[in-house]
Write a protein that holds these residues in place. Structure first.
Motif, short mmCIF file in Angstrom:
data_model
loop_
_atom_site.label_atom_id
_atom_site.label_comp_id
_atom_site.label_asym_id
_atom_site.label_seq_id
_atom_site.Cartn_x
_atom_site.Cartn_y
_atom_site.Cartn_z
N PRO A 1 14.28 -0.50 3.67
CA PRO A 1 15.42 0.38 3.37
C PRO A 1 15.27 1.20 2.10
N TYR A 2 14.40 0.77 1.19
CA TYR A 2 14.20 1.50 -0.06
C TYR A 2 12.81 2.11 -0.15
N GLY A 3 12.18 2.30 1.00
CA GLY A 3 10.89 2.96 1.05
C GLY A 3 9.71 2.03 0.82
N VAL A 4 8.53 2.62 0.94
CA VAL A 4 7.26 1.93 0.74
C VAL A 4 6.60 2.54 -0.49
N TRP A 5 6.07 1.67 -1.34
CA TRP A 5 5.56 2.10 -2.64
C TRP A 5 4.12 1.66 -2.81
N LYS A 6 3.25 2.59 -3.21
CA LYS A 6 1.85 2.27 -3.47
C LYS A 6 1.66 1.86 -4.92
N THR B 1 -2.81 -2.12 -1.18
CA THR B 1 -1.59 -2.92 -1.21
C THR B 1 -0.38 -2.01 -1.41
N VAL B 2 0.66 -2.23 -0.61
CA VAL B 2 1.91 -1.49 -0.78
C VAL B 2 3.07 -2.48 -0.87
#
Length: 254
Positions: A108-113, A96-97
């Motif tokens: 716009p603020y990136g993808v986070w793991k 899940t990200v």
């Protein structure tokens, strides 16, 4: 209709915003959207881009190409890396990200793991709907060292809300590429569950924050996974167990 993921309220009392490891009072007032842009109570509309909407994002299965299935929101912690969502949205944390501020295929603020998940024992052991609130720590999916709260800020967390508190929900239906916004007065469905009438909050909106005066006072979930009718939604009451989970996540967020 399936429960929301597409894939014990207390006696009335004054609300309390948690002293979330650092002062947040100055941020609450500026998180509220322009009154002219907010639809009337009980009306659902696409959310505009503002500070509150940027702190809410979609949960995806693996990558942005994997489709979004739930919603989450950034909450404040000293290490600035904590999100809140429904516990039933975190069944597969390794894949899940989170994409805050997601809109029209862009992050716009990136993808986070996800780097850690905090759910109640009664959820893990028996999927108790009264414990369908979770917190998770995150880090940049690209291996960077950024902090999500530095990018978008974070909501404080609030407990002990009045039975009829008015909240704003921001969430992503699985079929939409932008978040929806709806505000209305809540009521108690039971001692441990809160309900709200907001149309069109269909599958994918599970985990959406319920914002009371700019603080997370619940998340869409709980009874029937958030509800089988997209026009009526539920949240487990944010109580002592949720507070403990939040503190655990905030402490381990480094």
């Amino acid at each position: 209709m399936l429960p929301r993921p597409a894939h014990r309220a207390r006696a009335r009392r004054a609300s309390r915003i948690l002293p979330t490891l650092a002062a947040m009072a100055a941020l609450v007032s500026v998180d509220l959207p322009d009154a002219a842009a907010v639809p009337p109570l009980g009306v659902t509309a696409e959310a505009g881009s503002d500070r509150a909407a940027d702190r809410v994002g979609a949960l995806f299965a693996g990558t942005l190409d994997g489709g979004h299935f739930c919603t989450a929101a950034v909450v404040h912690s000293d290490d600035r890396n904590v999100i809140a969502t429904a516990a039933h949205c975190l069944d597969d944390p390794d894949t899940t990200v989170f994409a805050p501020g997601y809109r029209d295929g862009k992050a716009p603020y990136g993808v986070w793991k996800l780097t850690g998940v905090h759910v109640a024992p009664d959820w893990t052991d028996g999927r108790d709907p009264d414990q369908d609130i979770a917190f998770a720590t995150v880090a940049p999916a690209d291996g960077g060292t950024g902090r999500i709260e530095d990018a978008v800020g974070g909501f404080p967390v609030a407990t002990e809300q009045p039975d009829d508190v008015t909240v704003t929900i921001l969430g992503y239906p699985a079929a939409d590429e932008a978040p929806l916004r709806c505000a209305n007065t809540t009521g108690l469905f039971s001692r441990t569950q809160r309900r709200i009438d907001c149309p069109g909050l269909s599958g994918g909106t599970s985990g959406s924050p319920w914002l009371a005066d700019g603080a997370v006072a619940g998340v869409l979930g709980g009874h029937e996974g958030g509800g089988t009718d997209p026009d009526v939604s539920y949240s487990a009451v944010m109580g002592d167990q949720a507070l403990e989970l939040y503190r655990e996540a905030a402490v381990s967020a480094g």
